[in-house]
Enzyme design. Structure first.
Site, mmCIF file in Angstrom:
data_model
loop_
_atom_site.group_PDB
_atom_site.id
_atom_site.type_symbol
_atom_site.label_atom_id
_atom_site.label_comp_id
_atom_site.label_asym_id
_atom_site.label_seq_id
_atom_site.Cartn_x
_atom_site.Cartn_y
_atom_site.Cartn_z
ATOM 1 N N GLU A 118 0.815 -1.210 0.000
ATOM 2 C CA GLU A 118 0.000 0.000 0.000
ATOM 3 C C GLU A 118 0.858 1.275 0.000
ATOM 4 O OE1 GLU A 118 -3.006 -0.364 -0.489
ATOM 5 O OE2 GLU A 118 -3.789 -2.152 0.497
ATOM 6 N N HIS A 124 -13.243 -3.305 4.432
ATOM 7 C CA HIS A 124 -11.796 -3.552 4.504
ATOM 8 C C HIS A 124 -11.164 -2.849 5.700
ATOM 9 C CE1 HIS A 124 -7.692 -3.723 2.235
ATOM 10 N NE2 HIS A 124 -7.488 -3.506 3.509
#
Length: 277
Positions: free
Chosen positions: A116, A210
């Protein structure tokens, strides 16, 4: 020798990853943190002058060229960082072309930055436009925030107002409200771009089903922001578990009084100056 591994920066990130794991927000290898550092921050350390490896970012981070980031590694468990920061954390410096990052410390067993990291960098770029003191991006999986994304419409105004009304601290801590993006595949530049667009207006962005992205001027601020959002979502979950029958609530007028008392400006789209909605 003054080692970066003994720095307060490493200790702080290791501490917050442990706290996040203890909260139950970071199962297995879930979650990631990045802390932006300056030349001054790293100047006194003897072991950060040599480039150990140059990493491909897969993203144009030229807006951050020359910046240092202490960032968690991909596939690493938050619960382990406190015991092995030299393996699970890395200090990188964004190269002049913005396409790469030089590894200066950490990742001693061959780790790489979190998948990420491009999403983090995009959010860093956007938040720095709003707040030059910005330093931290933190992503984790708070249980009740995720649950909320299944039971509520993904409407920023409605979810913000719901969380504001769950506890007095909410409006004070996130008066601008909560950003929300549609469900998207994690680990992609697309989700990073969508998140960074929201970061122009919000310090917190929910990734439905999420987790959450939270930002701040330091590690404590980013963690505390997420902690406050999750606490409000937990209170709502408890209300639902008790039957969902709300007999009294924090009113809009009381929210306005809170904003006045603590010197914050509530998002006017979510809390009009008058009682008419």
């Amino acid at each position: 020798m003054v080692s970066f591994g003994d720095s307060e920066f490493v200790k702080k990130v290791a501490s917050v990853t442990q706290a996040s794991y203890q909260h139950g927000w970071d199962e297995r290898n879930g979650g990631n943190v990045s802390l932006r550092l300056t030349d001054e921050d790293v100047a006194d350390f003897d072991d950060v002058s040599e480039v150990k490896e140059t990493l491909d970012l897969g993203f144009d981070a030229s807006a951050l060229a020359g910046s240092y980031f202490l960032v968690t590694g991909t596939g690493r468990y938050f619960r382990n960082v406190i015991d092995q920061p030299n393996l699970d954390l890395g200090l990188v410096k964004i190269t002049a072309d913005g396409q790469h990052a030089d590894l200066l410390w950490g990742y001693e067993d061959g780790a790489k930055p979190t998948s990420e990291f491009p999403s983090h960098l995009m959010s860093h770029i956007e938040r720095l436009k709003v707040d030059p003191s910005h330093r931290v991006v933190m992503h984790c999986h708070p249980t009740n925030v995720i649950a909320l994304s299944f039971t509520q419409d993904l409407d920023e105004r409605e979810i913000t107002r719901l969380l504001w009304k769950m506890q007095a601290e909410s409006l004070v801590v996130f008066p601008e409200g909560i950003g929300i993006i549609p469900y998207m595949t994690p680990g992609t530049n697309e989700i990073g771009a969508a998140t960074s667009q929201k970061m122009a207006d919000f310090r917190t962005v929910i990734w439905p089903h999420h987790g959450i992205f939270g930002t701040g001027a330091d590690v404590d601020e980013a963690f505390g922001l997420i902690e406050t959002v999750e606490k409000a979502a937990t209170i709502y979950s408890q209300i639902c578990a008790q039957g969902g029958n709300i007999k009294q609530e924090i009113t809009d007028d009381q929210l306005r009084q809170l904003a006045d008392a603590f010197g914050v400006t509530a998002n006017p789209e979510y809390l009009p100056e008058t009682s008419k909605l």
